[in-house]
Design a protein around this motif. Structure first.
Motif, short mmCIF file in Angstrom:
data_model
loop_
_atom_site.label_atom_id
_atom_site.label_comp_id
_atom_site.label_asym_id
_atom_site.label_seq_id
_atom_site.Cartn_x
_atom_site.Cartn_y
_atom_site.Cartn_z
N GLY A 200 51.25 -9.20 -62.68
CA GLY A 200 52.67 -10.01 -63.10
C GLY A 200 52.37 -10.94 -63.88
N VAL A 201 52.91 -12.56 -63.12
CA VAL A 201 53.19 -13.50 -64.55
C VAL A 201 51.82 -14.24 -63.58
CG1 VAL A 201 54.70 -15.32 -65.44
CG2 VAL A 201 55.65 -13.50 -63.89
N ASP A 202 50.93 -15.64 -64.95
CA ASP A 202 49.94 -15.94 -65.09
C ASP A 202 50.48 -17.10 -64.03
OD1 ASP A 202 47.87 -17.68 -65.39
OD2 ASP A 202 48.38 -18.42 -67.38
N LEU A 203 49.65 -17.33 -63.10
CA LEU A 203 50.07 -17.95 -61.89
C LEU A 203 49.92 -19.64 -62.74
CD1 LEU A 203 50.48 -17.86 -58.38
CD2 LEU A 203 47.66 -18.12 -58.15
N GLN A 204 49.07 -19.98 -63.21
CA GLN A 204 48.82 -21.45 -63.68
C GLN A 204 50.01 -21.84 -64.53
OE1 GLN A 204 45.81 -23.28 -63.41
NE2 GLN A 204 44.93 -23.19 -65.67
N GLU A 205 50.60 -20.94 -65.56
CA GLU A 205 51.63 -20.97 -66.65
C GLU A 205 53.04 -21.13 -66.53
OE1 GLU A 205 50.31 -19.60 -70.36
OE2 GLU A 205 49.43 -21.26 -70.69
N ALA A 206 53.31 -19.84 -64.76
CA ALA A 206 54.28 -20.09 -64.10
C ALA A 206 55.48 -21.07 -63.70
CB ALA A 206 54.23 -18.91 -63.02
N ASP A 207 56.49 -20.25 -64.09
CA ASP A 207 57.55 -21.31 -64.12
C ASP A 207 57.99 -22.01 -62.38
OD1 ASP A 207 57.99 -23.31 -65.93
OD2 ASP A 207 59.35 -21.52 -67.45
N GLU A 226 56.10 -9.76 -52.86
CA GLU A 226 55.98 -9.42 -54.51
C GLU A 226 57.02 -9.17 -54.90
OE1 GLU A 226 51.24 -7.22 -54.05
OE2 GLU A 226 52.71 -6.38 -53.19
N SER A 227 58.56 -8.81 -53.95
CA SER A 227 59.70 -8.45 -54.58
C SER A 227 60.23 -9.31 -54.75
CB SER A 227 60.15 -7.97 -52.93
OG SER A 227 59.25 -6.91 -53.04
N LEU A 228 59.88 -10.53 -53.96
CA LEU A 228 61.21 -11.50 -54.58
C LEU A 228 60.72 -12.47 -55.30
CD1 LEU A 228 62.59 -14.37 -53.90
CD2 LEU A 228 60.84 -15.23 -52.12
N ALA A 229 59.12 -12.42 -56.01
CA ALA A 229 58.91 -13.09 -57.28
C ALA A 229 59.20 -11.87 -58.41
CB ALA A 229 57.03 -12.87 -57.18
N LYS A 230 59.68 -11.08 -57.53
CA LYS A 230 60.07 -9.98 -59.30
C LYS A 230 61.11 -10.44 -59.52
CE LYS A 230 59.52 -4.99 -60.65
NZ LYS A 230 59.81 -3.86 -60.67
N ALA A 231 62.07 -10.65 -58.43
CA ALA A 231 63.32 -10.73 -58.33
C ALA A 231 63.67 -12.42 -59.02
CB ALA A 231 64.02 -10.67 -57.41
N ILE A 232 62.90 -12.71 -58.79
CA ILE A 232 63.30 -14.72 -59.60
C ILE A 232 61.76 -14.56 -60.79
CG2 ILE A 232 61.42 -15.80 -58.14
CD1 ILE A 232 63.17 -17.38 -57.49
N GLY A 233 61.36 -13.59 -61.16
CA GLY A 233 60.51 -13.54 -62.53
C GLY A 233 59.44 -14.44 -62.63
N GLY A 234 58.94 -14.84 -61.09
CA GLY A 234 57.90 -15.50 -61.14
C GLY A 234 56.88 -14.94 -60.28
N VAL A 259 43.91 -21.92 -57.60
CA VAL A 259 44.43 -22.29 -58.42
C VAL A 259 45.24 -23.66 -57.92
CG1 VAL A 259 45.92 -22.11 -60.73
CG2 VAL A 259 44.52 -19.76 -59.88
N THR A 260 45.20 -24.83 -58.69
CA THR A 260 45.95 -25.55 -58.28
C THR A 260 47.37 -25.34 -59.25
OG1 THR A 260 44.72 -27.46 -57.76
CG2 THR A 260 46.64 -28.45 -58.74
N VAL A 261 48.25 -25.01 -58.78
CA VAL A 261 49.88 -24.65 -59.67
C VAL A 261 50.97 -26.48 -59.58
CG1 VAL A 261 49.40 -22.86 -59.06
CG2 VAL A 261 50.72 -23.67 -57.51
N ASN A 262 51.48 -26.15 -60.44
CA ASN A 262 52.52 -27.03 -60.48
C ASN A 262 54.05 -26.33 -60.83
OD1 ASN A 262 51.38 -26.61 -62.91
ND2 ASN A 262 51.76 -28.91 -63.10
N PRO A 263 54.67 -25.61 -60.35
CA PRO A 263 54.94 -24.91 -61.24
C PRO A 263 56.62 -25.78 -61.35
CG PRO A 263 54.72 -24.22 -59.42
CD PRO A 263 53.94 -25.19 -59.30
N LYS A 264 57.99 -24.82 -61.43
CA LYS A 264 59.20 -26.25 -61.22
C LYS A 264 59.73 -25.76 -60.35
CE LYS A 264 60.37 -25.91 -66.12
NZ LYS A 264 60.84 -25.32 -67.12
N LEU A 265 59.56 -24.28 -59.44
CA LEU A 265 59.69 -24.26 -58.00
C LEU A 265 58.72 -23.38 -57.29
CD1 LEU A 265 62.04 -23.43 -56.15
CD2 LEU A 265 62.60 -21.22 -57.13
N ILE B 161 39.14 -13.34 -65.77
CA ILE B 161 40.38 -13.97 -66.88
C ILE B 161 41.74 -14.00 -65.90
CG2 ILE B 161 38.79 -13.44 -68.67
CD1 ILE B 161 40.46 -11.31 -69.83
N GLU B 162 42.83 -14.49 -67.08
CA GLU B 162 44.53 -14.28 -66.38
C GLU B 162 44.74 -13.22 -66.49
OE1 GLU B 162 43.16 -16.04 -68.87
OE2 GLU B 162 43.61 -18.38 -68.62
#
Lengths: 328, 262
Positions: A200-207, A226-234, A259-265, B161-162
């Protein structure tokens, strides 16, 4: 030739793609160089990556130190640090910026020790002051925010937290300078790469981050997240409790020992909100929490709280988001 | 084979943090100090190598007298000896200064391998282990999640890594920084606790390290904390009402129309 005003940015790439946070570092470098008329140099290392110079110029790099050869195909830290140290020596740069990525965290402190630089990691902001720089960063997994003074003679190396500074294009007439490979007999050699969680998407850089916790009852139900993440592209995140219980791999863990995260959502599903989890995600732009316990601490930081059964809500939410995204 | 394990005491991740009145530190009275969780994986890796190769394990920690407790625990777990860098002249250093002190300690110990956590969960610089490697002129692998020694000089490790892992062959002497998932740390046994009381725990000052404290300690720090603040408060949120279907419709509409996030 020495130029005291040159700011260097490490142009991290993997598989011929620039890390998004490289562009953020370039925007920050432009801001720091500001009216002083300083220049921004990028260091681009890899094999078959010369074409990325264009993107770096688009974002304000006036000179790209490029090493494009098989030697640099893999990010062997001893080889990369030798090349970076050579550029530092040549440019006399007082400041080197790295993305706080797996690669940046591996290279930046080693470079700092080699060139006797002051070092600060995971900065949220960096600004100049009369004698040096002021950096801000989160500590203790987001429980405190620290202001640091960086002073004294000698260079400064900093890693910047992805997403902390906005990228913005500012085309420069950049030139490419070929960097000769420095011969290094590496004692730590990368012999293989394996995908793992490359799903999937990189946790740290994800929106968008969708995280699950113990409220999901068991690993067999984690697919709802995982399905919700996929549906929203997260990206997919997890609480420490379910990582420790072995439901999902550690690289999904959000919080002080993850990981400390700061996504938009940020969407928290079945997560009650332990103090170390809240610290690691409360910097998110918008927080949606789904939990059956109305007293759960997660609701204290949530912008939208849904008190209810995650097993009922998650499939409906996934479906509704899919419908809305397809319609728009 | 002699392994130096670098450990740090940090506030427990469960701890609530209160900032001191001068805004530069945290109230120590409120906080339970524990061994940095990532250092526990490093410690366990060292003990497994002790079991496999009969390696000697030495733990090293820098900090105030309370670190003796952490070091004594490491002896109970199976370390052979421990070194406390508890000379107040060494305190107040920045990350670079700490790396210089620890590198000096490793050199004095004539260790062949250094293990430590990938980061300390207080200051979060993930720099000290990597910098110790550079100062010693050794290779390093950071964020190690798997470790296999073919013999005492050669290891194959995996580093996260990522979105994947790198497999790396590393020649010792080397520094490896441990990630969660590397192993399952053991607990001290009663016998271990009894034996720990007889094991050597030394204190080393700047002179013992062969360092001039003014060149590595507070006076030499180029990075200084000037203020600590609590995280900014979040605006009050709202509870979305209705049955599951209504809540979902409302929240998706809000995310789409008000927040422009979908």
């Amino acid at each position: 030739m020495s130029n005291q005003r040159t700011i260097l940015v490490f142009a991290e790439q993997r598989d011929g793609k620039l890390k998004r946070s490289v562009l953020e570092c370039l925007a920050l470098a432009r801001e720091l160089a500001g009216s002083g008329g300083g220049s921004i140099h990028a260091v681009l290392l890899g094999a078959g990556v010369a074409s990325l110079a264009g993107e770096l110029k688009e974002h304000g790099a006036s000179r790209i130190h490029l090493a494009d050869s098989e030697t640099f195909r893999l990010p062997t830290n001893e080889t990369y640090v030798a090349a970076l140290a050579a550029v530092c020596a040549e440019s006399g740069s007082p400041l080197v910026l790295f993305p706080a990525s797996a690669m940046g965290r591996d290279l930046a402190p080693r470079l700092a020790a080699r060139i006797d630089a002051a070092f600060v990691a995971e900065c949220l902001s960096l600004s100049t002051r009369a004698e040096g720089y002021t950096a801000k960063k989160s500590m203790l997994g987001g429980k405190v925010f620290a202001t640091l003074d960086i002073s004294g003679a000698g260079p400064v190396v900093v890693t910047m937290k992805p997403g902390a500074h906005a990228a913005s294009p500012a085309p420069a007439a950049g030139e490419v300078a070929a960097l000769s490979p420095v011969a290094v007999d590496a004692r730590a050699r990368i012999v293989g790469l394996a995908a793992g969680g490359g799903d999937g998407v990189d946790l740290q850089e994800a929106d968008v981050v969708v995280s699950g916790g113990r409220g999901l009852k068991g690993p067999e139900n984690f697919h709802l997240v995982e399905s919700l993440a996929k549906a929203i592209g997260g990206a997919v995140g997890a609480s420490r409790a379910i990582v420790d219980a072995g439901w999902v791999a550690h690289h999904h863990q959000v919080g002080q020992t993850g990981v400390t995260v700061n996504p938009k959502l940020y969407i928290a599903c079945g997560i009650s909100g332990a103090i170390q989890h809240l610290a690691g995600m409360r910097g998110s732009g918008c927080i949606v929490a789904i939990n059956k316990d109305p007293e759960a601490p997660i609701f204290k930081v949530a912008d939208y709280g849904l008190v209810g059964d995650a097993f009922e809500i998650l499939p409906l939410l996934t479906e509704e988001i899919r419908r809305v995204r397809e319609a728009s | 084979m002699r392994i130096a394990v670098l450990i740090k005491q940090v506030p427990s991740s469960e701890a609530r943090i209160r900032i001191t009145a001068d805004g530069r530190g945290i109230e120590p009275g409120d906080v339970e100090f524990v061994v940095n969780p990532y250092d526990e994986y490093a410690m366990e890796a060292a003990l497994q190598l002790k079991d496999k190769f009969g390696a000697e394990v030495v733990t090293v920690s820098l900090g105030p007298p309370r670190i003796h407790e952490a070091l004594r625990t490491s002896l109970a777990l199976g370390a052979d000896r421990a070194v406390a860098l508890d000379d107040p002249a060494l305190f107040g250093a920045d990350a670079g200064g700490v790396a210089r002190m620890l590198a000096a300690a490793v050199r004095k110990l004539e260790a062949d391998l250094v293990l430590c956590g990938k980061l300390s969960i207080d200051e979060e610089n993930s720099s000290v282990g990597v910098q110790v490697a550079e100062l010693l002129g050794w290779p390093h692998v950071s964020v190690v999640s798997k470790l296999e020694f073919a013999d005492e000089r050669h290891a194959r490790v995996e580093r996260e890594i990522e979105g994947g892992v790198e497999q790396i062959d590393v020649d010792c002497p080397a520094v490896l920084t441990a990630n969660k998932g590397l192993n399952e740390p053991r607990y001290p046994s009663l016998k271990g606790i009894m034996m720990a009381k007889k094991k050597p725990l030394e204190s080393w000052d700047a002179a013992a390290l062969g360092l001039d404290a003014s060149a590595v300690g507070a006076a030499a720090a180029r990075v200084r904390i000037v203020a600590l603040e609590p995280p900014p408060p979040r605006p009050a949120g709202q509870l979305v009402t209705g049955d599951a279907k209504e809540m979902v419709t409302k929240v998706v509409a809000a995310l789409k129309n008000d927040r422009k996030l979908i």
